[in-house]
Design a protein around this motif. Structure first.
Motif, PDB file in Angstrom:
ATOM      1  N   VAL A 110       0.721  -1.279   0.139  1.00 38.75           N
ATOM      2  CA  VAL A 110      -0.037  -0.033  -0.074  1.00 38.75           C
ATOM      3  C   VAL A 110       1.081   1.201   0.053  1.00 38.75           C
ATOM      4  O   VAL A 110       1.975   1.270   0.583  1.00 38.75           O
ATOM      5  CB  VAL A 110      -1.061   0.195   1.004  1.00 38.75           C
ATOM      6  CG1 VAL A 110      -2.086  -0.870   1.144  1.00 38.75           C
ATOM      7  CG2 VAL A 110      -0.177  -0.457   2.673  1.00 38.75           C
ATOM      8  N   THR A 111       0.523   2.398  -0.552  1.00 35.53           N
ATOM      9  CA  THR A 111       1.060   3.603  -0.556  1.00 35.53           C
ATOM     10  C   THR A 111       0.004   4.616  -0.888  1.00 35.53           C
ATOM     11  O   THR A 111      -1.125   4.554  -1.437  1.00 35.53           O
ATOM     12  CB  THR A 111       2.223   3.385  -1.513  1.00 35.53           C
ATOM     13  OG1 THR A 111       3.084   4.774  -1.464  1.00 35.53           O
ATOM     14  CG2 THR A 111       1.651   3.507  -3.070  1.00 35.53           C
ATOM     15  N   THR A 112       0.557   5.997  -0.558  1.00 40.01           N
ATOM     16  CA  THR A 112      -0.221   6.982  -0.797  1.00 40.01           C
ATOM     17  C   THR A 112       0.420   8.149  -1.710  1.00 40.01           C
ATOM     18  O   THR A 112       1.715   8.194  -1.731  1.00 40.01           O
ATOM     19  CB  THR A 112      -0.687   7.835   0.560  1.00 40.01           C
ATOM     20  OG1 THR A 112       0.161   8.055   1.242  1.00 40.01           O
ATOM     21  CG2 THR A 112      -1.681   6.728   1.350  1.00 40.01           C
ATOM     22  N   ASP A 113      -0.575   8.926  -2.444  1.00 38.18           N
ATOM     23  CA  ASP A 113       0.301  10.036  -3.223  1.00 38.18           C
ATOM     24  C   ASP A 113       0.000  11.213  -2.691  1.00 38.18           C
ATOM     25  O   ASP A 113      -0.612  11.378  -1.652  1.00 38.18           O
ATOM     26  CB  ASP A 113      -0.266   9.910  -4.711  1.00 38.18           C
ATOM     27  CG  ASP A 113      -1.709   9.901  -4.794  1.00 38.18           C
ATOM     28  OD1 ASP A 113      -2.422  10.506  -4.190  1.00 38.18           O
ATOM     29  OD2 ASP A 113      -2.528   9.579  -6.065  1.00 38.18           O
ATOM     30  N   ALA A 114       0.351  12.389  -3.455  1.00 40.14           N
ATOM     31  CA  ALA A 114       0.128  13.689  -3.010  1.00 40.14           C
ATOM     32  C   ALA A 114      -1.157  13.998  -2.899  1.00 40.14           C
ATOM     33  O   ALA A 114      -1.691  14.971  -2.182  1.00 40.14           O
ATOM     34  CB  ALA A 114       0.819  14.667  -4.025  1.00 40.14           C
ATOM     35  N   GLN A 115      -1.903  13.402  -3.523  1.00 41.31           N
ATOM     36  CA  GLN A 115      -3.692  13.732  -3.438  1.00 41.31           C
ATOM     37  C   GLN A 115      -4.284  12.931  -2.377  1.00 41.31           C
ATOM     38  O   GLN A 115      -5.406  13.039  -2.341  1.00 41.31           O
ATOM     39  CB  GLN A 115      -4.135  13.515  -4.945  1.00 41.31           C
ATOM     40  CG  GLN A 115      -4.036  14.451  -5.880  1.00 41.31           C
ATOM     41  CD  GLN A 115      -2.623  14.486  -6.437  1.00 41.31           C
ATOM     42  OE1 GLN A 115      -2.383  13.422  -6.820  1.00 41.31           O
ATOM     43  NE2 GLN A 115      -1.859  15.585  -6.638  1.00 41.31           N
ATOM     44  N   ASP A 116      -3.528  12.329  -1.542  1.00 35.53           N
ATOM     45  CA  ASP A 116      -4.031  11.546  -0.395  1.00 35.53           C
ATOM     46  C   ASP A 116      -4.634  10.305  -1.206  1.00 35.53           C
ATOM     47  O   ASP A 116      -5.948   9.714  -0.327  1.00 35.53           O
ATOM     48  CB  ASP A 116      -4.931  12.456   0.501  1.00 35.53           C
ATOM     49  CG  ASP A 116      -4.000  13.282   1.178  1.00 35.53           C
ATOM     50  OD1 ASP A 116      -2.814  12.790   1.394  1.00 35.53           O
ATOM     51  OD2 ASP A 116      -4.353  14.227   1.805  1.00 35.53           O
ATOM     52  N   ARG A 117      -4.647   9.745  -2.255  1.00 32.68           N
ATOM     53  CA  ARG A 117      -5.251   8.670  -2.899  1.00 32.68           C
ATOM     54  C   ARG A 117      -4.266   7.309  -2.332  1.00 32.68           C
ATOM     55  O   ARG A 117      -3.276   7.324  -2.126  1.00 32.68           O
ATOM     56  CB  ARG A 117      -5.353   8.791  -4.367  1.00 32.68           C
ATOM     57  CG  ARG A 117      -6.269   9.875  -4.883  1.00 32.68           C
ATOM     58  CD  ARG A 117      -6.007   9.695  -6.560  1.00 32.68           C
ATOM     59  NE  ARG A 117      -4.670   9.992  -6.763  1.00 32.68           N
ATOM     60  CZ  ARG A 117      -4.432  10.001  -8.121  1.00 32.68           C
ATOM     61  NH1 ARG A 117      -5.610   9.925  -8.815  1.00 32.68           N
ATOM     62  NH2 ARG A 117      -3.090  10.549  -8.390  1.00 32.68           N
ATOM     63  N   LEU A 118      -5.241   6.286  -2.081  1.00 28.73           N
ATOM     64  CA  LEU A 118      -4.396   5.149  -1.589  1.00 28.73           C
ATOM     65  C   LEU A 118      -4.334   4.212  -3.077  1.00 28.73           C
ATOM     66  O   LEU A 118      -5.284   3.980  -3.811  1.00 28.73           O
ATOM     67  CB  LEU A 118      -5.440   4.547  -0.513  1.00 28.73           C
ATOM     68  CG  LEU A 118      -4.903   2.919  -0.157  1.00 28.73           C
ATOM     69  CD1 LEU A 118      -3.669   2.702   0.260  1.00 28.73           C
ATOM     70  CD2 LEU A 118      -6.210   2.333   0.538  1.00 28.73           C
ATOM     71  N   TRP A 119      -2.984   3.721  -2.874  1.00 31.27           N
ATOM     72  CA  TRP A 119      -2.910   2.599  -4.101  1.00 31.27           C
ATOM     73  C   TRP A 119      -2.694   1.507  -3.501  1.00 31.27           C
ATOM     74  O   TRP A 119      -1.571   1.484  -2.420  1.00 31.27           O
ATOM     75  CB  TRP A 119      -1.681   3.142  -4.798  1.00 31.27           C
ATOM     76  CG  TRP A 119      -2.026   4.337  -5.870  1.00 31.27           C
ATOM     77  CD1 TRP A 119      -1.965   5.719  -5.224  1.00 31.27           C
ATOM     78  CD2 TRP A 119      -1.989   4.530  -7.127  1.00 31.27           C
ATOM     79  NE1 TRP A 119      -2.225   6.577  -6.324  1.00 31.27           N
ATOM     80  CE2 TRP A 119      -2.378   5.745  -7.226  1.00 31.27           C
ATOM     81  CE3 TRP A 119      -2.316   3.632  -8.313  1.00 31.27           C
ATOM     82  CZ2 TRP A 119      -2.539   6.345  -8.773  1.00 31.27           C
ATOM     83  CZ3 TRP A 119      -2.416   3.914  -9.438  1.00 31.27           C
ATOM     84  CH2 TRP A 119      -2.605   5.291  -9.795  1.00 31.27           C
ATOM     85  N   ALA A 120      -2.917   0.263  -3.837  1.00 34.21           N
ATOM     86  CA  ALA A 120      -2.903  -1.015  -3.307  1.00 34.21           C
ATOM     87  C   ALA A 120      -2.717  -1.936  -4.287  1.00 34.21           C
ATOM     88  O   ALA A 120      -3.480  -2.104  -5.095  1.00 34.21           O
ATOM     89  CB  ALA A 120      -4.221  -1.298  -2.349  1.00 34.21           C
ATOM     90  N   GLY A 121      -1.544  -2.883  -4.141  1.00 36.60           N
ATOM     91  CA  GLY A 121      -1.321  -3.834  -5.017  1.00 36.60           C
ATOM     92  C   GLY A 121      -1.520  -5.199  -4.503  1.00 36.60           C
ATOM     93  O   GLY A 121      -1.368  -5.353  -3.334  1.00 36.60           O
ATOM     94  N   THR A 122      -2.006  -6.209  -5.327  1.00 38.21           N
ATOM     95  CA  THR A 122      -2.157  -7.273  -4.952  1.00 38.21           C
ATOM     96  C   THR A 122      -1.492  -8.627  -5.595  1.00 38.21           C
ATOM     97  O   THR A 122      -0.755  -8.196  -6.485  1.00 38.21           O
ATOM     98  CB  THR A 122      -3.530  -7.541  -5.213  1.00 38.21           C
ATOM     99  OG1 THR A 122      -3.817  -7.940  -6.527  1.00 38.21           O
ATOM    100  CG2 THR A 122      -4.684  -6.585  -4.803  1.00 38.21           C
ATOM    101  N   TRP A 123      -1.677  -9.770  -5.222  1.00 36.97           N
ATOM    102  CA  TRP A 123      -1.208 -10.902  -6.012  1.00 36.97           C
ATOM    103  C   TRP A 123      -1.701 -11.594  -6.965  1.00 36.97           C
ATOM    104  O   TRP A 123      -3.027 -12.314  -6.632  1.00 36.97           O
ATOM    105  CB  TRP A 123      -0.554 -11.881  -5.032  1.00 36.97           C
ATOM    106  CG  TRP A 123      -0.090 -13.205  -5.830  1.00 36.97           C
ATOM    107  CD1 TRP A 123      -0.584 -14.475  -6.035  1.00 36.97           C
ATOM    108  CD2 TRP A 123       1.282 -13.194  -6.385  1.00 36.97           C
ATOM    109  NE1 TRP A 123       0.240 -15.188  -6.621  1.00 36.97           N
ATOM    110  CE2 TRP A 123       1.539 -14.495  -6.600  1.00 36.97           C
ATOM    111  CE3 TRP A 123       2.605 -12.439  -5.960  1.00 36.97           C
ATOM    112  CZ2 TRP A 123       2.603 -15.028  -7.170  1.00 36.97           C
ATOM    113  CZ3 TRP A 123       3.500 -12.902  -6.700  1.00 36.97           C
ATOM    114  CH2 TRP A 123       3.616 -14.120  -7.292  1.00 36.97           C
TER     115      TRP A 123
END
Length: 361
Positions: free
Chosen positions: A328-341
């Motif tokens: 999981v990570t966030t960007d400057a717009q406070d959006r959450l990005w989540a990666g899966t398998w």
């Protein structure tokens, strides 16, 4: 980067800036709308590393202009104020900007092989240390080839904790090591103040570390270790499960969080004691946004909570509920990005309430 003018940020959509005390971010004039990795400030310029080279400006607002390395992805920048040299870590190696303003590539780390450089540290006196894959490398004036940095018989060197004077600590697949004035390396797990059982467990792989003054927290496959004297002596932290996958400091700096194989643990006293702060999850990664909200990737979905509320009231993201998440990570717009398998990449723009699938992969 926090400067006299205000704050300058590298984001996934270019450079943003704002004045101190303002909540409004502005797009930097002249800078391309592409992924920006790093920003730096020297005496008379601001510098930025983007997907397409190095950019510079005399003001955060701009106008920004290309300085060099067009076509290269610049992941890190270091400015040597004494010599006015600039070093850039790129997807094809390391470049140096001389006093004439021209960038030139340093020799490859390994011949006939492009090297993606992720981190660069200035070690003083014209020396730099870079990270490529699972190795640290050193370059200095007069070198014709790069030299490995770290213990000679260690296969992998993951990070340097306090670059780069005598006594530097490096995290390796054989524990923590320190160098001396003669550039000799010795393992810290052999310190006489540690018990034999501690030596055995510290010899296992350490995967992350936090340095706060003389205090060091090192996370490894057998738990969390704490040093109060810069790494000379260590104690095993009680109250944590053996496998620590990630470490995080809350936005207010009051709490440290550790992701483990059985959940998220929290410390209010700088890592001395820990308590379980979540259900029994297998935690893969953690992240936080500018509001301080915490996001956790687990084997069964993404969860989030606001530590500022006084206690953790965890909420599960909807949309990809029965998916194993690895990052999981966030960007400057406070959006959450989540990666899966093998399932999807998810994005949340509402503080982790809903994950929207944007790609399969």
């Amino acid at each position: 980067a926090s400067t006299m003018e205000g704050e300058l940020a590298a984001t996934s959509r270019g450079l943003r800036w704002r004045r101190h005390g303002s909540s409004s971010w502005h797009r930097a004039i002249g800078a391309p709308r592409q992924y920006a990795y790093v920003v730096q400030q020297s005496e008379d310029h601001y510098w930025a590393g983007l997907e397409d080279g190095v950019w510079r400006a005399r003001s955060m607002a701009g106008p920004w202009q290309m300085d060099g390395l067009a076509g290269a992805t610049v992941t890190d920048l270091v400015v040597d104020e004494k010599t006015d040299r600039h070093y850039a870590a790129t997807d094809t190696g390391v470049a140096i900007r001389n006093l004439d303003g021209q960038w030139r590539n340093l020799p490859a780390l390994q011949q006939d092989r492009n090297e993606f450089i992720t981190r660069i540290e200035y070690a003083g006196d014209g020396q730099i240390i870079v990270r490529a894959a699972d190795q640290l490398w050193r370059w200095s004036d007069g070198f014709t080839t790069w030299q490995r940095y770290g213990p000679p018989d260690v296969e992998r060197t993951y990070a340097i904790l306090n670059c780069c004077e005598d006594g530097a600590l490096v995290v390796t697949d054989d524990g923590l090591w320190r160098n001396d004035a003669s550039d000799n390396w010795y393992p810290l797990e052999q310190d006489d103040t540690m018990h034999d059982t501690m030596r055995a467990t510290m010899a296992d792989r350490l995967i992350d570390g936090l340095v706060v003054g003389e205090r060091i927290i090192a996370a490894g496959e057998h738990g969390l270790y704490r040093s109060q004297d810069g790494g000379m002596s260590w104690t095993l932290v009680d109250g944590l499960q053996p496998i620590v996958s990630d470490l995080l400091v809350t936005a207010d700096g009051d709490s440290w969080l550790a992701g483990t194989a059985t959940g998220v643990y929290r410390s209010w006293d700088g890592g001395q004691t820990w308590r379980l702060a979540s259900p029994l999850w297998q935690v893969q990664a953690m992240a936080s946004d500018r509001t301080g909200r915490i996001y956790v990737a687990t084997a069964h979905g993404v969860w989030s909570a606001d530590p500022a509320a006084g206690s953790f009231a965890w909420a599960k993201a909807q949309g990809l509920e029965r998916v194993r998440f690895f990052t999981v990570t966030t960007d400057a717009q406070d959006r959450l990005w989540a990666g899966t398998w093998g399932n999807a990449v998810g994005i949340s723009a509402d503080g982790g309430e809903q994950l929207v699938q944007v790609d399969s992969g």
